[in-house]
Design a protein around this motif. Structure first.
Motif, PDB file in Angstrom:
ATOM      1  N   THR A   1       0.976  -1.171  -0.033  1.00 37.48           N
ATOM      2  CA  THR A   1      -0.028  -0.317   0.289  1.00 37.48           C
ATOM      3  C   THR A   1       0.598   1.236   0.052  1.00 37.48           C
ATOM      4  OG1 THR A   1      -1.289  -1.513   1.487  1.00 37.48           O
ATOM      5  CG2 THR A   1      -1.722   0.973   1.144  1.00 37.48           C
ATOM      6  N   GLY A   2       0.652   1.845  -1.169  1.00 31.29           N
ATOM      7  CA  GLY A   2       1.305   3.459  -1.246  1.00 31.29           C
ATOM      8  C   GLY A   2       0.767   4.551  -0.130  1.00 31.29           C
ATOM      9  N   LEU A   3       1.576   5.013   0.959  1.00 37.92           N
ATOM     10  CA  LEU A   3       0.999   5.994   1.802  1.00 37.92           C
ATOM     11  C   LEU A   3       1.295   7.343   1.111  1.00 37.92           C
ATOM     12  CD1 LEU A   3      -0.818   6.947   4.127  1.00 37.92           C
ATOM     13  CD2 LEU A   3       1.163   6.301   5.408  1.00 37.92           C
ATOM     14  N   LEU A   4       0.186   7.924   0.648  1.00 42.88           N
ATOM     15  CA  LEU A   4       1.231   9.358   0.038  1.00 42.88           C
ATOM     16  C   LEU A   4       0.049  10.530   0.830  1.00 42.88           C
ATOM     17  CD1 LEU A   4       0.541   8.703  -4.237  1.00 42.88           C
ATOM     18  CD2 LEU A   4       2.864   7.843  -2.361  1.00 42.88           C
ATOM     19  N   GLY A   5       0.954  12.071   0.561  1.00 40.97           N
ATOM     20  CA  GLY A   5       0.082  13.407   1.401  1.00 40.97           C
ATOM     21  C   GLY A   5       1.573  14.232   0.833  1.00 40.97           C
ATOM     22  N   PRO A   6       1.090  15.014   1.029  1.00 43.35           N
ATOM     23  CA  PRO A   6       1.949  16.621   1.191  1.00 43.35           C
ATOM     24  C   PRO A   6       2.779  16.393   2.118  1.00 43.35           C
ATOM     25  CG  PRO A   6      -0.096  17.686   0.986  1.00 43.35           C
ATOM     26  CD  PRO A   6      -0.106  15.633   1.430  1.00 43.35           C
ATOM     27  N   ASN A   7       3.636  17.616   2.444  1.00 39.70           N
ATOM     28  CA  ASN A   7       4.746  17.141   3.281  1.00 39.70           C
ATOM     29  C   ASN A   7       3.511  18.378   4.820  1.00 39.70           C
ATOM     30  OD1 ASN A   7       7.015  16.542   2.407  1.00 39.70           O
ATOM     31  ND2 ASN A   7       7.101  18.562   1.549  1.00 39.70           N
ATOM     32  N   GLY A   8       3.769  17.497   5.785  1.00 43.94           N
ATOM     33  CA  GLY A   8       2.877  17.763   6.456  1.00 43.94           C
ATOM     34  C   GLY A   8       1.258  17.187   7.488  1.00 43.94           C
ATOM     35  N   ALA A   9       1.361  15.999   6.106  1.00 42.45           N
ATOM     36  CA  ALA A   9       0.266  15.271   5.835  1.00 42.45           C
ATOM     37  C   ALA A   9      -0.237  14.689   6.901  1.00 42.45           C
ATOM     38  CB  ALA A   9       0.040  14.874   4.818  1.00 42.45           C
ATOM     39  N   GLY A  10       0.420  14.504   7.944  1.00 38.10           N
ATOM     40  CA  GLY A  10       0.080  13.072   8.969  1.00 38.10           C
ATOM     41  C   GLY A  10       0.715  11.811   8.773  1.00 38.10           C
ATOM     42  N   LYS A  11       1.830  12.011   8.390  1.00 38.49           N
ATOM     43  CA  LYS A  11       2.247  10.600   7.532  1.00 38.49           C
ATOM     44  C   LYS A  11       3.141  10.016   8.352  1.00 38.49           C
ATOM     45  CE  LYS A  11       4.064  11.502   3.653  1.00 38.49           C
ATOM     46  NZ  LYS A  11       3.942  13.200   3.300  1.00 38.49           N
TER      47      LYS A  11
ATOM     48  N   ILE B   1       6.700  -1.462   7.179  1.00 40.97           N
ATOM     49  CA  ILE B   1       7.193   0.285   6.739  1.00 40.97           C
ATOM     50  C   ILE B   1       8.084   0.859   6.754  1.00 40.97           C
ATOM     51  CG2 ILE B   1       5.698   2.265   8.467  1.00 40.97           C
ATOM     52  CD1 ILE B   1       4.222   0.132  10.577  1.00 40.97           C
ATOM     53  N   LEU B   2       7.906   0.956   5.241  1.00 39.53           N
ATOM     54  CA  LEU B   2       9.352   2.081   4.751  1.00 39.53           C
ATOM     55  C   LEU B   2       8.480   3.457   4.325  1.00 39.53           C
ATOM     56  CD1 LEU B   2       9.450  -0.782   2.587  1.00 39.53           C
ATOM     57  CD2 LEU B   2      10.062  -1.146   4.417  1.00 39.53           C
ATOM     58  N   ASP B   3       9.315   3.907   4.935  1.00 36.86           N
ATOM     59  CA  ASP B   3       9.466   5.437   4.906  1.00 36.86           C
ATOM     60  C   ASP B   3      10.335   5.583   4.116  1.00 36.86           C
ATOM     61  OD1 ASP B   3       8.774   8.448   4.989  1.00 36.86           O
ATOM     62  OD2 ASP B   3       8.642   8.576   8.102  1.00 36.86           O
TER      63      ASP B   3
ATOM     64  N   LYS C   1       4.434 -10.555   3.123  1.00 37.97           N
ATOM     65  CA  LYS C   1       4.445  -9.347   3.658  1.00 37.97           C
ATOM     66  C   LYS C   1       3.522  -8.555   3.295  1.00 37.97           C
ATOM     67  CE  LYS C   1       8.550 -11.814   5.349  1.00 37.97           C
ATOM     68  NZ  LYS C   1       7.909 -12.504   6.405  1.00 37.97           N
ATOM     69  N   ALA C   2       2.951  -8.209   4.534  1.00 42.24           N
ATOM     70  CA  ALA C   2       2.176  -6.488   3.722  1.00 42.24           C
ATOM     71  C   ALA C   2       3.321  -5.474   4.301  1.00 42.24           C
ATOM     72  CB  ALA C   2       0.820  -6.362   4.633  1.00 42.24           C
ATOM     73  N   VAL C   3       2.542  -4.371   3.092  1.00 41.23           N
ATOM     74  CA  VAL C   3       3.719  -3.067   3.299  1.00 41.23           C
ATOM     75  C   VAL C   3       3.516  -1.872   3.195  1.00 41.23           C
ATOM     76  CG1 VAL C   3       5.559  -2.159   2.031  1.00 41.23           C
ATOM     77  CG2 VAL C   3       5.634  -4.736   2.063  1.00 41.23           C
ATOM     78  N   ILE C   4       3.777  -0.991   3.546  1.00 43.55           N
ATOM     79  CA  ILE C   4       2.957   0.103   3.718  1.00 43.55           C
ATOM     80  C   ILE C   4       4.990   1.275   3.422  1.00 43.55           C
ATOM     81  CG2 ILE C   4       2.457   2.291   4.312  1.00 43.55           C
ATOM     82  CD1 ILE C   4       1.276   0.421   6.748  1.00 43.55           C
ATOM     83  N   LEU C   5       4.265   1.626   1.975  1.00 43.91           N
ATOM     84  CA  LEU C   5       5.372   2.112   1.555  1.00 43.91           C
ATOM     85  C   LEU C   5       4.809   4.040   0.834  1.00 43.91           C
ATOM     86  CD1 LEU C   5       7.990   1.661  -0.603  1.00 43.91           C
ATOM     87  CD2 LEU C   5       6.301   2.218  -2.600  1.00 43.91           C
ATOM     88  N   CYS C   6       5.851   4.604   2.248  1.00 45.20           N
ATOM     89  CA  CYS C   6       5.291   6.109   2.269  1.00 45.20           C
ATOM     90  C   CYS C   6       6.236   7.121   1.337  1.00 45.20           C
ATOM     91  CB  CYS C   6       5.300   5.921   3.648  1.00 45.20           C
ATOM     92  SG  CYS C   6       4.730   7.854   4.447  1.00 45.20           S
ATOM     93  N   THR C   7       5.981   7.574   0.188  1.00 48.06           N
ATOM     94  CA  THR C   7       6.985   7.576  -0.340  1.00 48.06           C
ATOM     95  C   THR C   7       6.095   9.289  -0.747  1.00 48.06           C
ATOM     96  OG1 THR C   7       8.592   7.227  -2.249  1.00 48.06           O
ATOM     97  CG2 THR C   7       6.468   5.990  -2.060  1.00 48.06           C
TER      98      THR C   7
ATOM     99  N   VAL D   1       5.314   4.137  -6.639  1.00 48.86           N
ATOM    100  CA  VAL D   1       4.425   3.345  -6.483  1.00 48.86           C
ATOM    101  C   VAL D   1       3.671   2.939  -7.285  1.00 48.86           C
ATOM    102  CG1 VAL D   1       1.646   4.794  -5.641  1.00 48.86           C
ATOM    103  CG2 VAL D   1       3.803   5.645  -4.529  1.00 48.86           C
ATOM    104  N   ARG D   2       3.708   3.494  -8.677  1.00 46.27           N
ATOM    105  CA  ARG D   2       3.131   2.927  -9.862  1.00 46.27           C
ATOM    106  C   ARG D   2       3.523   1.654  -9.900  1.00 46.27           C
ATOM    107  NH1 ARG D   2       0.768   6.574 -14.222  1.00 46.27           N
ATOM    108  NH2 ARG D   2       3.668   7.545 -13.849  1.00 46.27           N
ATOM    109  N   MET D   3       5.171   1.478  -9.569  1.00 46.73           N
ATOM    110  CA  MET D   3       6.086   0.340 -10.014  1.00 46.73           C
ATOM    111  C   MET D   3       4.940  -0.750  -8.643  1.00 46.73           C
ATOM    112  SD  MET D   3       9.660   0.147 -10.687  1.00 46.73           S
ATOM    113  CE  MET D   3      10.032   1.410 -11.401  1.00 46.73           C
ATOM    114  N   VAL D   4       5.323  -0.461  -7.761  1.00 47.99           N
ATOM    115  CA  VAL D   4       4.849  -1.691  -7.241  1.00 47.99           C
ATOM    116  C   VAL D   4       3.354  -2.074  -5.625  1.00 47.99           C
ATOM    117  CG1 VAL D   4       7.596  -2.292  -6.315  1.00 47.99           C
ATOM    118  CG2 VAL D   4       6.141  -0.386  -5.267  1.00 47.99           C
ATOM    119  N   CYS D   5       2.966  -0.809  -6.282  1.00 46.56           N
ATOM    120  CA  CYS D   5       2.124  -1.193  -5.133  1.00 46.56           C
ATOM    121  C   CYS D   5       0.555  -1.197  -5.682  1.00 46.56           C
ATOM    122  CB  CYS D   5       1.643   1.006  -5.265  1.00 46.56           C
ATOM    123  SG  CYS D   5       3.061   1.231  -3.808  1.00 46.56           S
ATOM    124  N   ASP D   6       0.087  -1.678  -5.177  1.00 45.17           N
ATOM    125  CA  ASP D   6      -1.296  -2.701  -4.794  1.00 45.17           C
ATOM    126  C   ASP D   6      -2.255  -1.496  -4.631  1.00 45.17           C
ATOM    127  OD1 ASP D   6      -0.247  -5.273  -6.227  1.00 45.17           O
ATOM    128  OD2 ASP D   6      -0.261  -5.503  -3.723  1.00 45.17           O
ATOM    129  N   SER D   7      -2.325  -1.208  -3.800  1.00 47.07           N
ATOM    130  CA  SER D   7      -3.461  -0.051  -3.521  1.00 47.07           C
ATOM    131  C   SER D   7      -2.711   1.408  -2.951  1.00 47.07           C
ATOM    132  CB  SER D   7      -4.420  -0.560  -2.101  1.00 47.07           C
ATOM    133  OG  SER D   7      -3.255  -1.054  -1.330  1.00 47.07           O
TER     134      SER D   7
END
Lengths: 310, 323
Positions: free
Chosen positions: A32-42, A157-159, A186-192, A198-204
């Motif tokens: 899962t890709g976790l996206l957000g602008p700076n200061g979004a709370g990631k 959880i990969l930041d 493995k479940a992965v949260i990719l914060c980037t 994200v497009r290359m590896v993420c499922d959601s």
């Protein structure tokens, strides 16, 4: 798909500042890709998931454990790779990974053995015997990844795992993440911030903005264009082929030399195109279904949030 | 892929209990500190005083066993060089004027008293070395972790802040034990071995325990104070400066106040210099008669100092996670 992470109305205040403002999030297996602008709370969200900070209100479970009451159990099953350029001063690469394994309760000898295995997997060779202060940014990045996976966590959880890596290393890193998810479950949260990753590896993808999850959807759905179309490159005259398509009831437009665009991307449209091409003796060189770019989706979501705020 | 690269493998082995995580932290600190050649030198040097006091014990036992080459007066003069404790001197003065039979009867009183005085004096003579050892080990322990932002690496594991702090304390505690407590315990063992028979253990068995308690009473506040200074900065040299400043300033304050004669109370005078504080506490724990009053207050002061330092450390360690 069983939910590995379930957050309900999570609010986290730092004094008067509200970092998370009612986060509802359900994450299952896959990447899962976790996206957000700076200061979004990631970063705050990650700390909540790891049980490092106490939430102001709301409930959450990670791998079946309560984020408030069972933080230690969560951290035993989660591998976290921080974004910061952090390292354990004075230790060599292999010692750092061994310490990480020991802190996750692996026996001493096994920690060393597994440390070597994981460093091999991460592509760190003889440099493992050097002190980490002498490592380049990319090497430290790989080392932090090794430390995150050495205890065989269920959830990673990969930041920003690819920041500071050269293109070749970046591809290797993404490939390793893919292997861990696809081959080892493995479940992965990719914060980037790097959307091609994200497009290359993420499922959601989950998009966080203003302390709230604004969008959570499978990547495939996000990339579907609101106005689906197919772009065709043909070897022959595009205009005559376009006319043939229109005669058969398809909507079509010539957009360049030997290039045209057919509106609609259903199986029927595709079948019709190939049938007509066969009849008209036109060679199709390329057939590319149009997609929304992730950048567009991301920017649109963030703009919608700003618009709602204003 | 290199032949040794097995790719990723899942781990299905047994995991240990998490109770000893502090020992991993302590292990890192000890290994890292031991890389300092200065520390190794100092740790070697502080083993000098135990040898000297071993000789004192040897001479004392020679007197007690009636060795012709050593008379009590000569021994008292030798001891006077090493044991300025007035109470011990008084005991020896009385002791040397007694006949042999009475001396033997009073052995169970005189021997433990002299041994305690020797152990206390050894502790005092090791103080400078121990201050330097802590000054070399402690400043980098937390400040380097703050600087290299290692907290997230530690606390993203199932480790508590308390385990982290205990691990750091144990690092300093290890070196203080190595350079302070262990020599005292070995000196006691040496004294027992020099004694005429094993019966001495019957009336000196409490000495090792007293040494351990006295060491703990000194190690805990010292360690927490040094760690607090380390946690307050990302530059370990500032912590080093702060540590030595406390001791040097304390000595200077003590000397200045003593010159003011009577204007400063005895308690304030002794609290101003940590060396005196720990020395008075050790004297009380070892059970040596002393003229110093307010010892209880000194214990309370040490306890409060420890609690304040611990609170500061805990908050400083938590701060990067809250940010």
């Amino acid at each position: 798909m069983p939910a590995l992470i379930e957050l309900t109305q999570i609010i986290k205040d730092y004094g008067k500042f509200r970092a998370l403002n009612g986060v509802d999030l359900t994450i299952g297996e896959g990447i899962t890709g976790l996206l957000g602008p700076n200061g979004a709370g990631k970063s705050t969200l990650i700390k909540v998931l790891l049980g490092l900070v106490r939430v102001t209100s709301g409930e959450g479970r990670v791998l079946g454990h309560d984020v408030q009451k069972e933080a230690a159990a969560i951290r035993a099953k989660v591998g976290y790779m921080p974004e910061d350029d952090c390292y354990m001063y004075g230790l060599s690469g292999i010692e750092s990974v061994q310490v990480a394994a020991r802190l996750s309760c692996l026996p001493t000898t096994e920690a060393l053995r597994r440390g070597h295995e994981i460093l091999d997997f991460c592509g760190i060779g003889q440099e493992r015997y050097r002190n980490v202060e002498t490592y380049s940014t990319g090497m430290r990045q790989k080392l932090r990844f090794a430390m995150a996976i050495v205890h065989d966590p269920e959830l990673l959880i990969l930041d920003e795992p690819t920041s500071g890596l050269d293109p070749e290393e970046r591809e290797s890193m993404l490939s390793r993440i893919g292997v861990l998810s696809k081959k080892f479950g493995k479940a992965v949260i990719l914060c980037t911030h790097i959307l091609p990753d994200v497009r290359m590896v993420c499922d959601s993808v989950a998009i966080l903005a203003g302390g709230k999850v604004r969008l959570m959807a499978p990547l495939e759905d996000l990339l579907k264009s609101p106005n689906p179309e197919v772009r065709l490159d043909v070897a022959d005259d595009a205009e005559s082929f376009c006319e043939a398509l229109v005669r058969r009831g398809l909507q079509c437009e010539v957009i360049g030399n030997n290039r045209l665009r057919v509106f609609g991307d259903s199986t029927e449209v595709a079948d019709s195109i190939w049938k007509i091409a066969d009849e008209e003796k036109v060679a199709i060189l390329n057939q590319i279904p149009s997609q929304s770019s992730l950048e567009e989706v991301f920017l649109q979501t963030v703009r919608e949030k700003r618009h709602a705020d204003s | 892929m290199p032949i040794h690269n097995l790719g990723y493998r899942e781990w299905d082995g047994e995991r240990e209990s998490g109770n000893s995580r502090w020992s991993v932290i302590a292990g890192i600190g000890i290994r890292r500190a031991w890389q300092s050649s200065w520390l190794r030198r100092i740790a070697f040097v502080v083993w000098g005083p135990p040898l000297v006091y071993g000789i004192v014990i040897f001479l004392f036992e020679q007197v007690l066993t009636g060795n012709a080459s050593m008379n009590p007066r000569m021994f008292r003069e030798i001891v006077n060089m090493f044991l300025p404790a007035e109470s011990v001197q008084a005991v020896l003065l009385v002791f040397e004027n007694l006949d042999t039979a009475t001396q033997q009867e009073l052995l169970t009183v005189a021997r433990p008293l002299v041994w305690k005085a020797v152990l206390l004096q050894l502790q005092r003579s090791q103080a400078i070395g121990m201050v330097i050892v802590v000054g070399l080990v402690a400043p980098a322990l937390i400040s380097q972790d703050v600087r290299s932002r290692a907290f997230l690496l530690y606390f993203s594991r199932p480790m508590t802040r308390l385990q982290y702090i205990i691990g750091k304390c144990m690092t300093i505690g290890f070196f203080l034990f190595l350079t302070g407590t262990l020599p005292q315990l070995l000196l006691y063992l040496f004294a027992v071995l020099l004694s005429p028979d094993a019966s001495v253990i019957a009336y000196t068995w409490d000495l090792p325990l007293r040494v351990l308690v006295a060491s703990t009473a000194m190690i805990v506040p010292t360690t927490l104070l040094a760690l607090m200074l380390s946690s307050l900065t990302i530059e370990s040299r500032f912590a080093t400066f702060g540590w030595f400043f406390i001791w040097i300033f304390g000595l200077a304050a003590f000397l200045m106040m003593r010159r003011l004669d009577g204007d400063t109370s005895e308690l304030v005078l002794r609290l101003s210099f940590l060396f005196l504080l720990f020395s008075d506490m050790s004297t009380a724990i070892l059970g040596i008669p002393t003229t110093v009053s307010h010892v209880e207050t000194q214990f309370v002061f040490a306890a409060v100092l420890s609690m304040v330092c611990f609170t500061v450390i805990f908050r400083r360690v938590s701060a990067p996670l809250r940010a």
